[in-house]
Design an enzyme around this catalytic site. Sequence first.
Site, PDB file in Angstrom:
ATOM      1  N   ILE A   1      -2.855  39.823  -3.629  1.00 40.05           N
ATOM      2  CA  ILE A   1      -3.111  38.468  -4.099  1.00 40.05           C
ATOM      3  C   ILE A   1      -1.856  37.658  -3.925  1.00 40.05           C
ATOM      4  CG2 ILE A   1      -3.603  37.107  -6.166  1.00 40.05           C
ATOM      5  CD1 ILE A   1      -5.133  39.789  -7.125  1.00 40.05           C
ATOM      6  N   LYS A   2      -2.012  36.467  -3.335  1.00 38.52           N
ATOM      7  CA  LYS A   2      -0.861  35.593  -3.160  1.00 38.52           C
ATOM      8  C   LYS A   2      -1.102  34.290  -3.886  1.00 38.52           C
ATOM      9  CE  LYS A   2       1.655  32.793   0.080  1.00 38.52           C
ATOM     10  NZ  LYS A   2       1.523  32.015   1.322  1.00 38.52           N
ATOM     11  N   VAL A   3      -0.211  33.970  -4.827  1.00 38.75           N
ATOM     12  CA  VAL A   3      -0.312  32.690  -5.532  1.00 38.75           C
ATOM     13  C   VAL A   3       1.048  32.004  -5.506  1.00 38.75           C
ATOM     14  CG1 VAL A   3      -2.250  33.266  -7.046  1.00 38.75           C
ATOM     15  CG2 VAL A   3       0.063  33.911  -7.719  1.00 38.75           C
TER      16      VAL A   3
END
Lengths: 307, 307, 307, 307, 307
Positions: free
Chosen positions: C203-205
């Site tokens: 997950i990339k935020v």
Amino acid sequence: MQLTPKVKEILSWYESDNPGTKANLARILMEGKLGGTGRVVILPVDQGFEHGPARSFAPNPAAYDPRYLFELALEAGLNAYAAPLGMIEAGAATYAGAIPTILKVNSSNSLSTTKDQGVTGSVSDALRLGCSAIGFTIYPSSEYQFEMIEELREMAEEAKAAGLAVVVWSYPRGPMLDKTGETALDICAYAAHMAALIGAHIIKVKPPTSAISLEAAKSTYQKYPVEVNDPVARFRHVVQACFGGRRLVVFSGGEAKGMDDILAEVRSIHAAGGNGSIMGRNAFQRPKADALKLLNGIIDIYKAPVD
Amino acid sequence: MQLTPKVKEILSWYESDNPGTKANLARILMEGKLGGTGRVVILPVDQGFEHGPARSFAPNPAAYDPRYLFELALEAGLNAYAAPLGMIEAGAATYAGAIPTILKVNSSNSLSTTKDQGVTGSVSDALRLGCSAIGFTIYPSSEYQFEMIEELREMAEEAKAAGLAVVVWSYPRGPMLDKTGETALDICAYAAHMAALIGAHIIKVKPPTSAISLEAAKSTYQKYPVEVNDPVARFRHVVQACFGGRRLVVFSGGEAKGMDDILAEVRSIHAAGGNGSIMGRNAFQRPKADALKLLNGIIDIYKAPVD
Amino acid sequence: MQLTPKVKEILSWYESDNPGTKANLARILMEGKLGGTGRVVILPVDQGFEHGPARSFAPNPAAYDPRYLFELALEAGLNAYAAPLGMIEAGAATYAGAIPTILKVNSSNSLSTTKDQGVTGSVSDALRLGCSAIGFTIYPSSEYQFEMIEELREMAEEAKAAGLAVVVWSYPRGPMLDKTGETALDICAYAAHMAALIGAHIIKVKPPTSAISLEAAKSTYQKYPVEVNDPVARFRHVVQACFGGRRLVVFSGGEAKGMDDILAEVRSIHAAGGNGSIMGRNAFQRPKADALKLLNGIIDIYKAPVD
Amino acid sequence: MQLTPKVKEILSWYESDNPGTKANLARILMEGKLGGTGRVVILPVDQGFEHGPARSFAPNPAAYDPRYLFELALEAGLNAYAAPLGMIEAGAATYAGAIPTILKVNSSNSLSTTKDQGVTGSVSDALRLGCSAIGFTIYPSSEYQFEMIEELREMAEEAKAAGLAVVVWSYPRGPMLDKTGETALDICAYAAHMAALIGAHIIKVKPPTSAISLEAAKSTYQKYPVEVNDPVARFRHVVQACFGGRRLVVFSGGEAKGMDDILAEVRSIHAAGGNGSIMGRNAFQRPKADALKLLNGIIDIYKAPVD
Amino acid sequence: MQLTPKVKEILSWYESDNPGTKANLARILMEGKLGGTGRVVILPVDQGFEHGPARSFAPNPAAYDPRYLFELALEAGLNAYAAPLGMIEAGAATYAGAIPTILKVNSSNSLSTTKDQGVTGSVSDALRLGCSAIGFTIYPSSEYQFEMIEELREMAEEAKAAGLAVVVWSYPRGPMLDKTGETALDICAYAAHMAALIGAHIIKVKPPTSAISLEAAKSTYQKYPVEVNDPVARFRHVVQACFGGRRLVVFSGGEAKGMDDILAEVRSIHAAGGNGSIMGRNAFQRPKADALKLLNGIIDIYKAPVD
């Protein structure tokens, strides 16, 4: 089962269909008390979708149970029973082979703000449930009409290839039509004709009124008048719009009403050469004894030969 | 495992389903402390999608870990655990065979400005993860209702063919319904009936209030009154709308609330012949000991025979 | 290659994935200077799509040549290199087997007036190009969010079946969010959680700010406070939203900024248990020597054990 | 059957088509009284869709029966008969092999408020019904034009692969065109050229008027003038727009009108090198004897060699 | 045929493509008078779609016949001929193997009120017609840009798998761009870069002007200036945006103009390292002798080695 000459004649209208589809049409036409006459009475129960359960079944709570509806159709000696997926699933095994079923594969509901429908069943469903036909509603004139027509086209092609019959409910509604327009004679004939052109085997429309709605059609009806105040003439005009009477056309009973009114209407359909009635609320919202009495009355009219 | 007569009777309602689907329904009905009674309590955890992680799990941070939720359902002796793809993936191997799972295959979220949902799982996912059912939410009355219904139709057909059960969350919302309308008695019964017509095996709705919302339905409810102020009568009306009680119907617990309120509601569902509860926030937002106590209380009520 | 215990532990979180996907996750986790630590630094280069070529590469024109970017990632000892189709095609054969690649399969651009994206690559492309994962961006809250989520769902299912990993860029934007809202702590945690629920492996935020944006979430954060002024606490909250730390979560570097600011942020991510950084413009817009120095600095921080 | 040199020449224009498609084009070109001349007269009956049954058939009620239309085409010695699915199904077996048929696979109707069409037939339908071609209408300039063009593209590809010919009705209408614009010379030539570019074998357009409608085209027509007041020059311009006369182009008769007007128009088409006429209402709305007289008159003109 | 070192070098840029695609690129690069030089001149004829037949062909009516266009390209010794389906079908057999063809698979037209396109050809069409490539136009910035990009993506994947090359016309237009913006230097470079990222083998853009249009890009161009008043510098900037010159980029000639202007522009493209020209109206609207003279002049410039 030996087909009657009348049924053989009707099957000959469907000369491009495969034997599977012809057999399913024959099953419907040969079933019940009207079997072999070329007339049909069908019990449709999709009002639970259209109006909700209480408005449909509270008047006769026995009808909440899907088995009641199969039995009503069977006991009354009808030709077929039409309903959405869940209701057919709820009795298809118990009543397998007992009465032809029509899987109603799309539906709208009273909570919708658009004149569209949702597809809720498939040809595969109809096949696994032993149905003889699929039923599909189009709303000619709706802003969604072409989507519905194209869905119908795809499903009808699949149904015909699988040996099923195709029943089309053609109910005009949309921005060009006010309440009167939806059942005007010209619109009703137009809706029936469109269903025929799309390839329906059995066409279901509402009884036409004496109105002529489409501006562009008025001069035609003035030049080539139909006796709009004679219900027989109106029904005959719709029958003619179905390839000159070479497609099966049946009429809905509409809102619950008195037995006399219903029988009068049936007499007109009969005299006009219409192929029968599709009788929902007027049948299942009455207590069973009353419903059977009404349906028997209808059947008796259709049984009589035309003068 | 010998099925109880009650479970055999329930399976008989689903006479058109294949043995695979019946087996999965039986797995859910025979699991846990209510196994065999025909009643079920299910733990659903899709609030992370609907409300976000903090609003869902901050009250009981242990629940951030998906394994906690499997264990809560297992330890409480529930019938099944329902969650979106990622949460099932995070425990499906560890808890394989331990408790039936329902893959929630669509979800909305609080960042959406439309009454639509996104599909986030598939029947293939459900099969590879060993689930017993798929779960799908429809919003009857939404401007997207027909898209949702058609997505459900496709997935339900595929699920049934693969021997899975289909659980439908039917939550009315849309331009015709104000906040009161969304849980009004007539709307709730309508939503439950639609799910049944679409072919759901298990129907999940919200507890109905005493309101009647749809203008067109009011005269029906006046003519054929339901005791709207009696919760048992209201639940019974919804049960009746599910094919006269021949489809499994369960009720959600709604917002977190006091234990007494919950148990009172459960008693009404039980008395009305509802098939159980689906209890999310009220279960996983409590500390585990409290949650188990509450769930045990609920189960005890459902275990009791109806007078 | 012997996997480290840390990598084995991480793979155990993905218990439902097939060996192919686990192997590709392991390839990424075991690659480069951080190989085996459970931390990763990834070079993403889709800024040519997002901002155009000059804004992306004029500061360091060597980067116009796609081979430069492969070499930068390789020379810096990063874990993986992510880019759109054309840029991967331009080096995939030369650098086959040299460094894991992530095919970025959708992109927006600065000439768009809508918050939508176009799909520009496929799982088949990823397979023929020897990639270890696909990368997909969703915009939670956009009026196109459900379309994007459903595209991701389909591609993720296909990728997982083919043994690839799935990296999701979750960047909230849309009518409910002002500029502050897009990186607010609650929104960032929500976006990360949604990606986890949809089934992302990585997950990339964006780094969360101290703001709380969603009205409905404010009472939760008051009742269960997060130390919003402490960046470590903020990152830890996002890590927690990723299944209590059982999903890999990495943070983007955002706009080009000073080395000290970047390293300070990386220290916070490291302390909070975040799994690493995805560092684009800050890497490829610097002259190579500077970029390597910065990336080495970042890697050194991630290498250190947590106190 | 020995093909004439003229027909062989025409088939040579379609050098990329497979022998199946060439054979079907040859069947149409060799049929009837004009067989072998390179000119064709076709009977199209989709007015029931477009205008409704009464406006179409009330003037000559025999035409309500689909068999009448097959017989009219056959008796008049026409080249082909074109109609929607239901009407072809109603006679395809009886008249199998008697006259080439064209399945009209999309249609609009007078109840529509949009300039769109619905697809109502398929290539599979055309094959099972023994048709020689599919017919498809596009509305260049409509806001739905690209949808229609893309539907046509897909069906045309499938038709060509199956050895069928493709007939395109190209009828401009839409927000940029007023009533005059729809049949303006430049627009008509543009519409014909587009159909050619899309890959039509036979192009059907309306007779062009002397108007030039598109602002951007006016300087071209001033610099390279067409004798717009000479109908022969106008038809010749349209023929030229069809690949310099290397595609078959036929003209519709339009609204019912007097025999003299029709024959005058046909003489112009003939002189201009147009390939023929598609004559609907002017044929089937007349009593059969009159219709045969008119069609014979048309055929006689087309039979004459060009001076 | 022995490939030249220059062509071998160019093919090496496309290292991820299969031998089939490389062979088709080689066919285009080795054809005609520029064969082997790495420069190309292509004849595109889709103006009939874009502007209508008279505006396209009235200045030189011989060009109404599709065979003229094949012959013009062949006689002038060009590298390839690009046209929509119907025009390729009209000569593909006669000119099979004579000159590489590019099937233009989508098109807009002057009757459209939207900035969208219709797909009018397929990869299967390209294969059956012996084409070396498909050609596709995108309109970056249009409200339909993502639809077009996704259509291109699908067709490009299919084309590459079938051993075809992919030519992308990248023409920015849409709500963010005024007339100046559509050919501004930054926008043109951006459009070329997007085509490269999507995976185009050959990129076609319009010659860039000295304008900088995108607000967000202005500071970049101030900090890293391009000599916007020098056409060579402008073309070189676009070449650089195509992966630092590792993708073939050609420039359109635009509206018909004087020979001197055209040759001056070609000299700039040549000096900047651009790969050639795609010359439509300037070629086919001139009498053939003039067209050949112009094309020879262009070819002579491209043939010269760069200083």
